[in-house]
Write an enzyme that holds these catalytic residues in place. Structure first.
Site, PDB file in Angstrom:
ATOM      1  N   GLY A 239       0.793  -1.223   0.000  1.00  0.00           N
ATOM      2  CA  GLY A 239       0.000   0.000   0.000  1.00  0.00           C
ATOM      3  C   GLY A 239       0.826   1.274   0.000  1.00  0.00           C
ATOM      4  O   GLY A 239       0.249   2.366   0.062  1.00  0.00           O
ATOM      5  N   PRO A 274       5.372  -4.607  -1.048  1.00  0.00           N
ATOM      6  CA  PRO A 274       5.047  -3.513  -1.956  1.00  0.00           C
ATOM      7  C   PRO A 274       4.598  -4.018  -3.325  1.00  0.00           C
ATOM      8  O   PRO A 274       5.184  -4.948  -3.865  1.00  0.00           O
ATOM      9  CB  PRO A 274       6.365  -2.742  -2.074  1.00  0.00           C
ATOM     10  CG  PRO A 274       7.418  -3.762  -1.790  1.00  0.00           C
ATOM     11  CD  PRO A 274       6.819  -4.754  -0.843  1.00  0.00           C
ATOM     12  N   GLY A 275       3.573  -3.429  -3.846  1.00  0.00           N
ATOM     13  CA  GLY A 275       3.120  -3.765  -5.196  1.00  0.00           C
ATOM     14  C   GLY A 275       3.293  -2.547  -6.075  1.00  0.00           C
ATOM     15  O   GLY A 275       4.257  -2.399  -6.820  1.00  0.00           O
ATOM     16  N   TYR A 316     -11.164   3.141  -9.285  1.00  0.00           N
ATOM     17  CA  TYR A 316     -10.621   3.771  -8.073  1.00  0.00           C
ATOM     18  C   TYR A 316     -10.628   5.284  -8.153  1.00  0.00           C
ATOM     19  O   TYR A 316     -10.033   5.936  -7.294  1.00  0.00           O
ATOM     20  CB  TYR A 316      -9.170   3.335  -7.848  1.00  0.00           C
ATOM     21  CG  TYR A 316      -8.950   1.870  -7.683  1.00  0.00           C
ATOM     22  CD1 TYR A 316      -9.750   1.112  -6.836  1.00  0.00           C
ATOM     23  CD2 TYR A 316      -7.919   1.225  -8.371  1.00  0.00           C
ATOM     24  CE1 TYR A 316      -9.525  -0.245  -6.679  1.00  0.00           C
ATOM     25  CE2 TYR A 316      -7.689  -0.127  -8.211  1.00  0.00           C
ATOM     26  CZ  TYR A 316      -8.496  -0.853  -7.362  1.00  0.00           C
ATOM     27  OH  TYR A 316      -8.266  -2.186  -7.219  1.00  0.00           O
ATOM     28  N   CYS A 355     -18.596   0.121 -24.636  1.00  0.00           N
ATOM     29  CA  CYS A 355     -19.961   0.597 -24.471  1.00  0.00           C
ATOM     30  C   CYS A 355     -20.315   0.779 -23.005  1.00  0.00           C
ATOM     31  O   CYS A 355     -21.175   0.075 -22.458  1.00  0.00           O
ATOM     32  CB  CYS A 355     -20.924  -0.391 -25.122  1.00  0.00           C
ATOM     33  SG  CYS A 355     -20.415  -0.818 -26.788  1.00  0.00           S
ATOM     34  N   GLU A 356     -19.633   1.670 -22.334  1.00  0.00           N
ATOM     35  CA  GLU A 356     -19.892   1.987 -20.930  1.00  0.00           C
ATOM     36  C   GLU A 356     -19.530   3.449 -20.723  1.00  0.00           C
ATOM     37  O   GLU A 356     -18.486   3.900 -21.207  1.00  0.00           O
ATOM     38  CB  GLU A 356     -18.989   1.166 -19.991  1.00  0.00           C
ATOM     39  CG  GLU A 356     -19.171  -0.325 -20.025  1.00  0.00           C
ATOM     40  CD  GLU A 356     -20.387  -0.808 -19.244  1.00  0.00           C
ATOM     41  OE1 GLU A 356     -20.969  -0.022 -18.465  1.00  0.00           O
ATOM     42  OE2 GLU A 356     -20.753  -1.981 -19.441  1.00  0.00           O
ATOM     43  N   TYR A 384      -1.669  -2.931 -11.477  1.00  0.00           N
ATOM     44  CA  TYR A 384      -3.124  -3.084 -11.605  1.00  0.00           C
ATOM     45  C   TYR A 384      -3.611  -2.579 -12.963  1.00  0.00           C
ATOM     46  O   TYR A 384      -4.716  -2.067 -13.085  1.00  0.00           O
ATOM     47  CB  TYR A 384      -3.855  -2.385 -10.440  1.00  0.00           C
ATOM     48  CG  TYR A 384      -3.288  -2.821  -9.107  1.00  0.00           C
ATOM     49  CD1 TYR A 384      -3.602  -4.079  -8.601  1.00  0.00           C
ATOM     50  CD2 TYR A 384      -2.376  -2.028  -8.414  1.00  0.00           C
ATOM     51  CE1 TYR A 384      -3.034  -4.522  -7.419  1.00  0.00           C
ATOM     52  CE2 TYR A 384      -1.806  -2.466  -7.227  1.00  0.00           C
ATOM     53  CZ  TYR A 384      -2.143  -3.708  -6.738  1.00  0.00           C
ATOM     54  OH  TYR A 384      -1.573  -4.147  -5.575  1.00  0.00           O
TER      55      TYR A 384
HETATM   56  C1  LIG Z   1      -2.610  -5.888  -2.736  1.00  0.00           C
HETATM   57  C2  LIG Z   1      -1.782  -6.252  -1.595  1.00  0.00           C
HETATM   58  C3  LIG Z   1      -0.472  -5.764  -1.479  1.00  0.00           C
HETATM   59  C4  LIG Z   1       0.127  -4.766  -2.444  1.00  0.00           C
HETATM   60  O1  LIG Z   1      -0.501  -3.542  -2.359  1.00  0.00           O
HETATM   61  P1  LIG Z   1       0.113  -2.258  -3.130  1.00  0.00           P
HETATM   62  O2  LIG Z   1      -0.875  -1.201  -2.858  1.00  0.00           O
HETATM   63  O3  LIG Z   1       0.183  -2.602  -4.567  1.00  0.00           O
HETATM   64  O4  LIG Z   1       1.452  -1.994  -2.549  1.00  0.00           O
HETATM   65  C5  LIG Z   1       0.282  -6.211  -0.424  1.00  0.00           C
HETATM   66  N1  LIG Z   1      -0.222  -7.083   0.486  1.00  0.00           N
HETATM   67  C6  LIG Z   1      -1.480  -7.554   0.412  1.00  0.00           C
HETATM   68  C7  LIG Z   1      -1.961  -8.513   1.438  1.00  0.00           C
HETATM   69  C8  LIG Z   1      -2.301  -7.163  -0.626  1.00  0.00           C
HETATM   70  O5  LIG Z   1      -3.554  -7.625  -0.688  1.00  0.00           O
END
Ligand SMILES: *Cc1c(COP(=O)(O)O)cnc(C)c1O
Length: 427
Positions: A239, A274-275, A316, A355-356, A384
């Site tokens: 996050g 981290p994502g 979002y 079509c949205e 994402y």
């Molecule tokens: C989605 C998720 C992440 C990654 O979140 P980011 O916002 O992309 O950093 C990490 N841990 C868990 C458990 C998640 O569901």
């Protein structure tokens, strides 16, 4: 922030002009910068190197196996949320020991697959799941480690859809119930409950929610240890903000500066997941202008990418910087933000062909004028983006290209009409 930059009015991915890629592979096209992925990973690793830290890149952000492969080689662990993601990690040569498995609805099959692969930790989200895990570990004759996901009841002050650390969310157990879970399930002989997991959801703009969550978790850990429970690790989830807007989010060092002092000397291994802070700015979505349409008070730029390719703006309410891939001198963007005030811009909605009504990428956005066939880049689309893409409107998903310096290759081919119907044919 990343390796997508304008040179003489032309957008480059590392050392490759994106027009070259669009011409060769068509649009819509996802283009990733390997150096950006690795740069972000290394910055995070360095920021936390005072602690025994495992960075578990969140596969759901962008899970192409070619990306996971170089991330694994660079020392990344992985955060997976399904059997399918674990399979991707294993196919990419990732180490299951350095992977963690989260998710509120793990099926028996997925749990067994993760047990057999030797997953590092199960991030357990409920008592019922923990009971199932213990039972399956016993029948499989396997040992496993688990982290209990607790809800620290902290609001990361983001969009409500992506806030997961508050008390009313479906994720994890309330922090005040956590001690009872430990008391009840610690002695089971198969699953070692020995870590705390929190995940605040996505998009915090400040480090405060993390600091508060760590403080609350440490109180819990201290209390658990006093009662004789062994806690070896804390997992702070993901996050962490990404710079969708220039300079918008704290850097890895800033997060670490708030978090590391709280954890040093606590004999806790740190896991972070981290994502988007790794992947978001490592990818762009290229599309071409199909039509310009003047309607009422609005001017629409209709492009060949749609919400099936990138759904974050309507889903979002997310901001993505958008700019033509080739601009006149003086119109190179100086930063990525909404309120660009160069002269010669016009206000448009950038929309897709689906079509949205929600099929848009930007509304009332100042852009240099564009014409049919012009190439446009949607920035910060690495996280994402493709991983949430669908075949809605029977649109094949875009190809993905990976750039490294002056080299590039397709890491996922464009879907065809036939690949979309293949599973529907009998026999
Ligand atoms: C989605 C998720 C992440 C990654 O979140 P980011 O916002 O992309 O950093 C990490 N841990 C868990 C458990 C998640 O569901």
């Amino acid at each position: 922030m990343d390796y997508f930059n304008y040179k003489n009015g032309e957008l480059f991915a590392e050392e490759v002009a994106v027009e070259t890629l669009a011409a060769e592979f068509g649009t819509p096209l996802y283009v990733y910068s390997k150096s950006t992925f690795l740069d972000h990973l290394n910055k995070i690793k360095n920021a936390y190197n005072a602690l025994d830290t495992t960075v578990c890149y969140s596969v759901k952000a962008c899970g192409n196996i070619n990306i996971l492969k170089f991330m694994a080689q660079a020392g990344s662990g992985f955060d997976v949320v399904s059997g399918g993601e674990l399979y991707r990690v294993l196919q990419a040569g990732g180490d299951a020991q350095r992977a963690v498995f989260a998710g509120v609805g793990k099926t028996d099959r997925e749990i067994i697959e993760a047990l057999r692969a030797g997953i590092g930790y199960f991030n357990v989200e409920s008592e019922a799941e923990l009971e199932t895990l213990i039972e399956l570990a016993k029948t499989e004759g396997r040992k496993a480690k688990a982290a209990l996901r607790v809800n620290p009841d902290v609001d990361a002050q983001t969009h409500s859809f992506v806030t997961t650390g508050k008390k009313e969310s479906k994720f994890g157990v309330d922090i005040d119930r956590a001690e009872r879970v430990f008391a009840r399930y610690t002695k089971n002989g198969a699953v070692k409950l020995c870590a705390i997991h929190i995940h605040l959801g996505s998009g915090g703009k400040t480090i405060e929610p993390y600091v508060e969550a760590v403080r609350k978790s440490l109180l819990l850990i201290d209390s658990l240890r006093k009662q004789g429970f062994e806690i070896e690790a804390i997992n702070l989830g993901g996050g962490y903000g990404a710079d969708y807007v220039s300079g918008y989010s704290p850097s890895a060092e800033e997060y670490a500066s708030g978090i590391v002092p709280l954890l040093s000397g606590k004999s806790l291994k740190l896991i972070i997941e981290p994502g988007k802070s790794i992947a978001a700015n490592a990818g762009i979505l290229l599309c071409r202008v199909l039509y310009i349409k003047r309607g009422g008070e609005k001017k629409f730029v209709i492009v060949d990418a749609g919400m099936n390719d990138l759904i974050r703006p309507p889903l979002y309410d997310a901001f993505h910087f958008i700019w033509p891939a080739k601009v006149k001198p003086g119109l190179e963007p100086v930063s990525r933000e909404e309120a660009i005030t160069a002269s010669g811009l016009e206000t448009v909605d950038v929309v897709g062909p689906i079509c949205e009504r929600s099929d848009y990428f930007a509304q009332n956005r100042a852009l240099p004028p564009v014409i049919r066939d012009e190439l446009v880049a949607i920035f910060s689309a690495g996280a994402y983006g493709f991983s949430m893409a669908s075949n809605y409107n029977a649109r094949g998903r875009a190809a993905e290209v990976l750039v490294e310096q002056d080299r590039y290759r397709v890491i996922r081919r464009r879907e065809t009409y036939e690949t979309m119907v293949a599973l529907e044919r009998s026999g």
